[in-house]
Write a protein that holds these residues in place. Structure first.
Motif, PDB file in Angstrom:
ATOM      1  N   ILE A   1     -10.403  -1.688   4.230  1.00 55.45           N
ATOM      2  CA  ILE A   1     -11.094  -1.687   2.940  1.00 55.45           C
ATOM      3  C   ILE A   1     -12.537  -2.140   3.118  1.00 55.45           C
ATOM      4  O   ILE A   1     -13.473  -1.488   2.659  1.00 55.45           O
TER       5      ILE A   1
ATOM      6  N   PHE B   1      -5.905   6.393   4.222  1.00 53.04           N
ATOM      7  CA  PHE B   1      -7.162   5.830   3.723  1.00 53.04           C
ATOM      8  C   PHE B   1      -8.330   6.763   3.984  1.00 53.04           C
ATOM      9  O   PHE B   1      -9.253   6.866   3.184  1.00 53.04           O
TER      10      PHE B   1
ATOM     11  N   LEU C   1     -13.513  -2.261  -5.343  1.00 49.98           N
ATOM     12  CA  LEU C   1     -14.773  -2.514  -4.641  1.00 49.98           C
ATOM     13  C   LEU C   1     -15.797  -1.441  -4.942  1.00 49.98           C
ATOM     14  O   LEU C   1     -16.989  -1.707  -5.030  1.00 49.98           O
ATOM     15  N   SER C   2     -15.345  -0.199  -5.111  1.00 44.34           N
ATOM     16  CA  SER C   2     -16.323   0.878  -5.243  1.00 44.34           C
ATOM     17  C   SER C   2     -16.775   1.061  -6.693  1.00 44.34           C
ATOM     18  O   SER C   2     -17.517   1.986  -6.987  1.00 44.34           O
TER      19      SER C   2
ATOM     20  N   ALA D   1      -7.754  -3.500  -4.347  1.00 49.95           N
ATOM     21  CA  ALA D   1      -9.160  -3.784  -4.094  1.00 49.95           C
ATOM     22  C   ALA D   1      -9.942  -2.569  -3.628  1.00 49.95           C
ATOM     23  O   ALA D   1     -11.145  -2.479  -3.861  1.00 49.95           O
ATOM     24  N   SER D   2      -9.274  -1.601  -2.972  1.00 51.77           N
ATOM     25  CA  SER D   2     -10.057  -0.493  -2.415  1.00 51.77           C
ATOM     26  C   SER D   2     -10.728   0.305  -3.523  1.00 51.77           C
ATOM     27  O   SER D   2     -11.841   0.793  -3.345  1.00 51.77           O
TER      28      SER D   2
ATOM     29  N   TYR E   1       0.829  -1.204   0.000  1.00 51.51           N
ATOM     30  CA  TYR E   1       0.000   0.000   0.000  1.00 51.51           C
ATOM     31  C   TYR E   1       0.863   1.252   0.000  1.00 51.51           C
ATOM     32  O   TYR E   1       0.567   2.231  -0.693  1.00 51.51           O
TER      33      TYR E   1
ATOM     34  N   LYS F   1     -19.715   3.308   2.437  1.00 52.20           N
ATOM     35  CA  LYS F   1     -20.202   3.426   1.061  1.00 52.20           C
ATOM     36  C   LYS F   1     -21.555   2.790   0.867  1.00 52.20           C
ATOM     37  O   LYS F   1     -22.437   3.350   0.226  1.00 52.20           O
TER      38      LYS F   1
ATOM     39  N   ILE G   1      -4.574  -7.044  -2.821  1.00 53.75           N
ATOM     40  CA  ILE G   1      -5.455  -6.454  -1.810  1.00 53.75           C
ATOM     41  C   ILE G   1      -5.450  -4.943  -1.958  1.00 53.75           C
ATOM     42  O   ILE G   1      -6.477  -4.265  -1.846  1.00 53.75           O
TER      43      ILE G   1
ATOM     44  N   ARG H   1       6.321   8.646  -0.839  1.00 54.81           N
ATOM     45  CA  ARG H   1       5.907   8.471  -2.228  1.00 54.81           C
ATOM     46  C   ARG H   1       6.526   9.521  -3.127  1.00 54.81           C
ATOM     47  O   ARG H   1       6.819   9.261  -4.285  1.00 54.81           O
TER      48      ARG H   1
ATOM     49  N   SER I   1     -19.540  -3.966  -8.192  1.00 54.48           N
ATOM     50  CA  SER I   1     -18.249  -3.971  -7.514  1.00 54.48           C
ATOM     51  C   SER I   1     -17.461  -5.249  -7.818  1.00 54.48           C
ATOM     52  O   SER I   1     -18.021  -6.319  -8.037  1.00 54.48           O
TER      53      SER I   1
ATOM     54  N   PHE J   1      -7.234 -12.648  -0.274  1.00 57.38           N
ATOM     55  CA  PHE J   1      -7.532 -12.683   1.156  1.00 57.38           C
ATOM     56  C   PHE J   1      -7.642 -14.111   1.659  1.00 57.38           C
ATOM     57  O   PHE J   1      -7.092 -14.460   2.707  1.00 57.38           O
TER      58      PHE J   1
ATOM     59  N   LEU K   1      -9.946  -9.270  -4.340  1.00 57.18           N
ATOM     60  CA  LEU K   1      -9.740  -9.184  -2.902  1.00 57.18           C
ATOM     61  C   LEU K   1      -9.952 -10.543  -2.257  1.00 57.18           C
ATOM     62  O   LEU K   1      -9.149 -10.992  -1.445  1.00 57.18           O
TER      63      LEU K   1
ATOM     64  N   LEU L   1      -5.151  -4.073   6.251  1.00 52.07           N
ATOM     65  CA  LEU L   1      -5.752  -3.404   5.100  1.00 52.07           C
ATOM     66  C   LEU L   1      -7.155  -3.921   4.831  1.00 52.07           C
ATOM     67  O   LEU L   1      -8.034  -3.167   4.434  1.00 52.07           O
ATOM     68  N   PHE L   2      -7.329  -5.226   5.061  1.00 49.58           N
ATOM     69  CA  PHE L   2      -8.633  -5.821   4.799  1.00 49.58           C
ATOM     70  C   PHE L   2      -9.699  -5.200   5.704  1.00 49.58           C
ATOM     71  O   PHE L   2     -10.795  -4.878   5.249  1.00 49.58           O
TER      72      PHE L   2
ATOM     73  N   GLN M   1     -14.600   0.356   5.350  1.00 53.04           N
ATOM     74  CA  GLN M   1     -14.925   1.578   4.610  1.00 53.04           C
ATOM     75  C   GLN M   1     -16.022   1.294   3.587  1.00 53.04           C
ATOM     76  O   GLN M   1     -16.946   2.082   3.414  1.00 53.04           O
ATOM     77  N   TYR M   2     -15.916   0.119   2.953  1.00 50.74           N
ATOM     78  CA  TYR M   2     -16.880  -0.179   1.897  1.00 50.74           C
ATOM     79  C   TYR M   2     -18.279  -0.388   2.472  1.00 50.74           C
ATOM     80  O   TYR M   2     -19.237   0.220   2.024  1.00 50.74           O
TER      81      TYR M   2
END
Lengths: 463, 325
Positions: B164, B271, A419-420, A415-416, A396, B172, A412, B286, A424, A433, A429, B160-161, B167-168
């Protein structure tokens, strides 16, 4: 008749992974000699949980090893080529690729859902009468064997049953041989073998199912570049296993030498070693990792001549990443070893050895090191899962494994955004996973048992 | 006590010097200013003159450690090492590559970082201790074993899982809270609630499991058995005997972390687009802005050493038997 020749292409990490397996086997064999240790190992393996998690870990290591025998296929001679020189493909393949069949080559254009026959994106399709329609194009490699009018669901069911039957038959045959062997040795009832066999059968059946269906459909869909997600996830196993083990193994010598000499010789050696590890561990590890990775990146960009093909470059970067992860994590093991050596060197038998005039090296090798082996082993197993999980975070941040190498972290990480999207995209993921979670969970459960067996202090008081 | 603290502070100086030397060697000797310039200006199609201008502009062009041409003390002070590394000790971090003052950026970004880190930390520790104590009441039972298995399962899930998926689904799909962002003042809680919940959830597995092990070690000791034997209720043993005695190992773990809260959380902040120090670090990595990275390395090690000293001091507070000398 066409002759397929090939040239072996050994990556640095290939050497290391085989070397590491050799070390571990040697270590296990030498432990068997000591009755105390084999007693403790027996305690681990006599539990059903210990047996089944061990088989799962073995399966992962097995796949990683198969994926670590690399070669480059010879290209067919070019039309009109006069010399007999053979040119080799720039793609590096592994034995695992051979076993997975066509799965790695079945690329589509872009995303597609699991078991889907159509692409995820609408495209302009030219029809035979010249008009264009905007619709989901059919996939090139999914369900290509289906005739017009065949039901897809029925076909999947049939193929699944066939594959499972094949897998179970293979597993049963192997189990029968093993059972016979055990019976002849008279050790059939020593350990919970039936649990091991059930786990083994499930893994083999599942793998056969994945491979045979994976060649007919995209079992887990495809990713943005159209690569098969299942294939990418399976290739990620090698990366995960390697990062978990190499990062610890590489720096084990430093931790052992520094830790033992600090605890044994004391005085200025101790001060120096303590200074080194306090300094290193006071730097926020993520920044140190990032800085070292970026520096290595610059070095690679300035010296492109060291790497022949793309995968070798990715492999070099990966090896450096393992080193860097190791450098930032050896301090804790070093501290543990130092404290334990301090304790051990006060014990009577060490003092007695001194009095008899045994040399320092002899004492360290014969009396100190064997009594530290369980700490080293427990740390190795405990750190393993941490490293596998850390890889995702590094991906990441942008300092993880090279995108040319399949890795769960990179999957992974994408995936962020996936997913959106609408609808999706969840399969990338889930593939990464699931495999990552199973490995880490198995290792965590196994390391708990090892820890309980070798560290009586944490054993549960049920009284 | 006072003498001890002074000695520890003095001991910190060589460590900080070591950290500084190491970062200086990494960023100026291994990776030369020329490499940095080329990385920033683009590798190809860049004239030698542009590279030299960039280096001079950043002040990387002097001699590294020792300036023979300068008079007197300036032989040592008019060098890149003094200018870029020694000045860190005075918390003079200089300017980032895009010309902003790093010190004021750090001060600005500390607030948002703490707004996320402090609630996550406090709620996290509290929840972990509560869960561990609850599990301890049922120790040895089937419920205990299942919970421990669940802990291990939670530990095995990538950080991270959690982010993600959390958040989803929460932001969302069900639109309960904003997806990301930050707001100063009291109104900001809506932005913070999701990251706090996620970081607490992600920490339960390893945290509660660790505390459970600590509690079990204490509960097996003689004084706990004596307390039970003389008829103290199980909750009484838990809160009056086990918890206070387990405080020492718990403190070791958490006091070290407290100063590091200032650094914020790298992944969480970026995030949820929280403008804290974590996302500051991530952006600088970065963008390969090494002056910010160096400043953050120094700050991080100062905070880490502070944490170590605080841990020692907290021992005397938690356990009267410990005397610092």
């Amino acid at each position: 008749m066409e002759f397929e020749t090939f040239k072996t292409a050994v990556l640095w990490t290939d050497y290391l992974i085989w070397f590491m397996v050799a070390i571990i086997v040697f270590f296990m064999l030498s432990l068997r000699k000591s009755p105390q240790n084999s007693e403790k190992w027996k305690a681990v393996f006599s539990t059903k949980l210990g047996m089944s998690t061990f088989i799962i870990i073995l399966a992962y290591v097995g796949v990683a090893l198969l994926d670590s025998i690399h070669f480059r296929k010879a290209l067919p001679p070019v039309e009109g080529q006069t010399s007999t020189q053979v040119y080799y493909s720039n793609d590096v393949n592994s034995v695992l690729d051979l076993m997975l069949g066509e799965m790695g080559d079945n690329n589509e254009r872009t995303y597609s859902a699991p078991f889907s026959l159509k692409s995820w994106n609408k495209e302009n399709i030219k029809q035979s009468d010249g008009t264009t329609v905007r619709d989901y194009p059919e996939l090139k490699h999914a369900g290509a064997h289906l005739e017009e009018g065949d039901g897809q669901a029925a076909d999947i069911l049939m193929q699944s049953l066939l594959a499972l039957a094949k897998g179970l038959a293979l597993a049963l045959a192997l189990i029968a041989v093993h059972r016979l062997w055990l019976k002849r040795r008279g050790t059939l009832n020593d350990l919970p073998w039936s649990t091991a066999w059930i786990t083994f059968a499930i893994i083999i059946a599942f793998m056969t199912w994945l491979i045979s269906l994976g060649n007919l459909y995209h079992v887990l869909g495809t990713d943005q570049a159209g690569n098969d997600t299942l294939y990418e996830s399976l290739k990620g196993i090698r990366t995960g296993v390697l990062i978990g083990s190499l990062a610890t193994i590489i720096t084990l010598p430093f931790a052992i030498v520094f830790g033992i000499s600090a605890g044994y010789f004391k005085g200025w050696v101790d001060d120096a070693v303590q200074y080194i590890y306090t300094t290193l561990s006071s730097i926020p590890s993520i920044l140190l990792i990032a800085a070292l990775v970026l520096l290595f990146q610059v070095w690679v960009d300035n010296n492109p001549g060291y790497f022949e093909v793309g995968l070798e470059k990715a492999d070099g970067k990966f090896l450096a990443l393992c080193f860097i992860l190791g450098i930032t994590s050896w301090a804790s093991l070093c501290r543990l070893l130092r404290a334990e050596t301090l304790k051990l060197s006060q014990l009577d038998y060490v003092q007695a050895a001194h009095a008899f005039g045994v040399s320092h090296l002899q004492i360290l090798w014969k009396h100190i090191l064997p009594n530290l082996s369980h700490i080293i082993m427990i740390t190795f197993v405990l750190d393993f899962s941490g490293m596998v999980l850390a890889e995702a975070v590094l991906a990441y941040i942008g300092i993880g494994v090279d995108p040319a190498m399949a890795s769960w972290g990179n999957m992974i990480n994408l995936a962020s955004t996936e997913l959106s999207r609408e609808p999706s995209i969840w399969w990338n993921l889930s593939g990464a996973f699931f495999l990552m979670f199973t490995l880490v969970l198995a290792v965590n459960l196994f390391s708990d048992l090892v820890n309980d067996a070798f560290n009586p202090k944490t054993r549960l008081e049920t009284a | 006590m006072f003498a001890y603290i002074v000695r520890r502070l003095l001991y910190a100086v060589p460590i900080l010097i070591g950290v500084n030397l190491l970062t200086f060697i990494l960023f100026f000797i291994v990776n030369t200013p020329e490499d940095m310039a080329r990385a920033h200006l683009g590798d190809k199609y860049v004239t030698e003159e542009a590279v030299q201008n960039w280096i001079a502009d950043k002040g990387y062009d002097g001699p590294m450690f020792f300036n023979n041409e300068a008079p007197g003390v300036e032989k040592l002070t008019d060098t890149v090492f003094y200018d870029k590394s020694v000045k860190l000790f005075a918390f003079d971090f200089g300017q980032s590559d895009d010309g902003r003052d790093i010190s004021s950026d750090i001060v600005d970004r500390m607030g948002p970082s703490l707004a996320l880190a402090i609630p996550s930390f406090l709620i996290g520790v509290w929840v972990n201790i509560c869960v561990a104590l609850m599990v301890l009441m049922f120790r040895g039972s089937r419920l205990d074993k299942t919970t421990v298995a669940v802990f291990v399962g939670l530990m095995s899930i990538s950080y991270l899982f959690y982010i993600i998926v959390g958040q989803y689904f929460i932001a969302k799909v069900s639109k309960l809270v904003p997806v990301s962002g930050f707001n100063d003042g009291l109104d900001g809680w809506r932005f913070l609630i999701l990251p706090v919940v996620i970081s607490v959830l992600a920490g339960i597995g390893s945290g509660a499991r660790l505390y459970r092990t600590l509690f079990i070690e204490v509960s097996g000791q003689d004084f706990s058995r004596t307390a039970r034997a003389k008829g103290v209720s199980e909750t009484g043993v838990l809160f009056h005997h086990i918890l206070p005695n387990a405080m020492l190992p718990i403190l070791t773990g958490i006091v070290v972390v407290i100063p590091m809260l200032f650094m914020g959380s790298l992944v969480m902040e970026s995030f949820f687009s929280i403008p804290g120090l974590g996302s500051y670090m991530l952006d600088s990595i970065r963008a390969q802005d090494f002056s910010i990275v160096r400043a953050m390395v120094f700050l991080g090690s100062v905070l880490y050493i502070t944490g170590l000293i605080l841990t020692d001091i907290s021992y005397t507070w938690a356990d009267p038997r410990v005397r610092l000398s």
